[in-house]
Motif scaffolding. Structure first.
Motif, PDB file in Angstrom:
ATOM      1  N   LYS A 185     -36.453-132.486  -4.533  1.00  0.00           N
ATOM      2  CA  LYS A 185     -36.431-131.875  -5.860  1.00  0.00           C
ATOM      3  C   LYS A 185     -36.369-130.353  -5.800  1.00  0.00           C
ATOM      4  N   LEU A 186     -36.598-129.786  -4.608  1.00  0.00           N
ATOM      5  CA  LEU A 186     -36.548-128.328  -4.483  1.00  0.00           C
ATOM      6  C   LEU A 186     -35.124-127.821  -4.654  1.00  0.00           C
ATOM      7  N   ALA A 187     -35.001-126.601  -5.134  1.00  0.00           N
ATOM      8  CA  ALA A 187     -33.688-126.032  -5.445  1.00  0.00           C
ATOM      9  C   ALA A 187     -32.884-125.747  -4.181  1.00  0.00           C
ATOM     10  N   ASP A 188     -31.588-125.634  -4.379  1.00  0.00           N
ATOM     11  CA  ASP A 188     -30.592-125.299  -3.364  1.00  0.00           C
ATOM     12  C   ASP A 188     -31.030-124.070  -2.555  1.00  0.00           C
ATOM     13  N   ASN A 189     -31.145-124.205  -1.232  1.00  0.00           N
ATOM     14  CA  ASN A 189     -31.619-123.086  -0.422  1.00  0.00           C
ATOM     15  C   ASN A 189     -30.573-121.989  -0.292  1.00  0.00           C
ATOM     16  N   PHE A 190     -29.290-122.343  -0.237  1.00  0.00           N
ATOM     17  CA  PHE A 190     -28.237-121.326  -0.157  1.00  0.00           C
ATOM     18  C   PHE A 190     -28.285-120.420  -1.380  1.00  0.00           C
ATOM     19  N   GLU A 191     -28.431-121.028  -2.540  1.00  0.00           N
ATOM     20  CA  GLU A 191     -28.532-120.259  -3.788  1.00  0.00           C
ATOM     21  C   GLU A 191     -29.740-119.321  -3.738  1.00  0.00           C
ATOM     22  N   LYS A 192     -30.852-119.818  -3.206  1.00  0.00           N
ATOM     23  CA  LYS A 192     -32.072-119.013  -3.114  1.00  0.00           C
ATOM     24  C   LYS A 192     -31.866-117.792  -2.215  1.00  0.00           C
ATOM     25  N   VAL A 193     -31.271-118.004  -1.026  1.00  0.00           N
ATOM     26  CA  VAL A 193     -31.074-116.912  -0.076  1.00  0.00           C
ATOM     27  C   VAL A 193     -30.150-115.849  -0.650  1.00  0.00           C
ATOM     28  N   MET A 194     -29.010-116.268  -1.186  1.00  0.00           N
ATOM     29  CA  MET A 194     -28.046-115.304  -1.709  1.00  0.00           C
ATOM     30  C   MET A 194     -28.606-114.565  -2.924  1.00  0.00           C
ATOM     31  N   ALA A 195     -29.409-115.252  -3.736  1.00  0.00           N
ATOM     32  CA  ALA A 195     -30.020-114.601  -4.903  1.00  0.00           C
ATOM     33  C   ALA A 195     -31.019-113.531  -4.469  1.00  0.00           C
TER      34      ALA A 195
END
Length: 402
Positions: A185-195
């Motif tokens: 259920k945790l959010a997309d890690n790629f999106e997190k890093v780039m954000a």
């Protein structure tokens, strides 16, 4: 030159562009000069009382990702096995950490904060506020999954100098294969890093700041070796340094040999090293990896982000040898980090080695820092390492002096 006296050097282009100008701008950074002199020119006398140059705090054992390249939570990770056995996961006591900060402040050590996942340690911002009170600096190694809510507070302490972020993929699908959330259920890690990269870049520009340096870390693996240049393109104009690691891993043969040698030299059976038996490096193609590294250097010319390859081997032949010959130390014949870095585990144990934490020199929960750092147990380890590396040492980032 990429190494000096068996220790890795920062790329000269990074030193020219970022380090030297900062020394001229800010006299508060001058204490780093004698610290670096000791690091690269120190005698390595195992019996001598010495200042500490870096304190690495592994603040906790919990993590919200399950990454194949990880020695803690990967396929054979020692913390994965610890949790499966029903054992309690540990975290550092903040009051004890504050005491260590105060005790060591005159040495101006750099603080390297990692875990587990350090953003899951509640006193992370108070720790950096404490460092700021004593004009000390530090870094955080994070997977970005839970960093957004506190990143500006961390920057505002003035103590966060480097932000290391795990970036192994060139898009969401590839990143999430290698950096899988522990909970679906945790959010997309790629999106997190780039954000986070975008947010930190924006904050720095808005506030006129030079720090923290944004340093994404890429671990070369079976999944990404043919896309290394694509990963670098993501950060060309928003990061300052981009290290690529070939990955710290051992073979079953080296693991068994290490157990034999460790028992002979230190009298106990090591346990944590088997977390570094990993299959995610078995199919890296040396020819394609060498070609990708050439492409990385080409596209980085004139851009803000400087690439770094660790260990510093770039030819197809050397890369092939790295994966096939685990007796090869890649040009780093001696362990140097034991003379300037103290590794502190979540249970307070002080160990000489970041990756293979099976030798304990003392515990900060019950002892003062310098009683451990300059104590007989730590000196005994330094003295013993003069007799040669142990079998797993050739695949350890501490061997390069970090």
């Amino acid at each position: 030159m990429s190494k000096f006296r068996g220790k890795a050097l920062l790329p000269w282009s990074f030193v020219q562009r970022y380090v030297i100008p900062e020394l001229f701008r800010n006299s508060n950074s001058w204490h780093m000069i004698p610290q670096q002199f000791r690091k690269y020119m120190g005698s390595g006398d195992p019996m001598k009382d010495i200042p500490v140059g870096q304190i690495s705090l592994r603040v906790n054992e919990v993590c919200n990702l399950r990454c194949g390249s990880c020695g803690q939570w990967g396929e054979n990770g020692h913390l994965r096995k610890k949790l499966e056995a029903g054992e309690k996961l540990q975290q550092l006591d903040f009051d004890v950490v504050k005491r260590v900060v105060f005790e060591t402040r005159h040495d101006h050590p750099f603080y390297y904060i990692w875990g587990g996942e350090p953003t899951m340690w509640k006193p992370l911002v108070p720790l950096f506020e404490e460092l700021g009170k004593h004009n000390l600096k530090g870094s955080i190694v994070s997977n970005s999954q839970d960093l957004d809510r506190i990143i500006e507070d961390l920057i505002d302490t003035g103590a966060l100098q480097i932000l290391f972020l795990s970036l192994d993929g060139w898009d969401a699908a590839s990143q999430n294969i290698m950096r899988s959330p522990a909970n679906s259920k945790l959010a997309d890690n790629f999106e997190k890093v780039m954000a986070i990269i975008d947010k930190v870049d924006t904050i720095k520009k808005r506030k006129g700041l030079r720090f923290p340096y944004i340093i994404p870390i890429t671990v070369i693996s079976n999944n990404n070796f043919s896309h290394l240049a694509d990963i670098h393109r993501l950060v060309l104009d928003k990061a300052q340094l981009h290290p690529y690691y070939y990955g710290w891993f051992i073979t079953e043969e080296r693991a068994a040999l290490h157990e034999k040698v460790f028992q002979e030299r230190f009298g106990t059976m090591p346990l944590n090293h088997r977390g570094y038996l990993k299959s995610c490096f078995n199919d890296v193609d040396p020819a394609e990896t060498a070609r990708q590294i050439q492409e990385i250097h080409k596209i980085s010319e004139g851009r803000s982000c400087v690439p770094q390859i660790l260990p510093d081997i770039e030819s197809e032949a050397d890369i092939r040898r790295y994966y096939s010959d685990h007796a090869w130390h890649c040009g780093y014949p001696d362990c140097e980090s034991i003379y300037h870095i103290a590794e502190i585990s979540p249970d307070g144990r002080v160990t000489p080695c970041r990756d293979y934490q099976d030798y304990t020199a003392g515990n900060i929960n019950t002892e003062s820092f310098y009683d451990v750092w300059n104590g007989e147990s730590f000196k005994n380890f330094r003295r013993e390492m003069k007799n040669g590396l142990m079998p797993v040492c050739t695949r350890c980032c501490g061997l390069q002096g970090f």
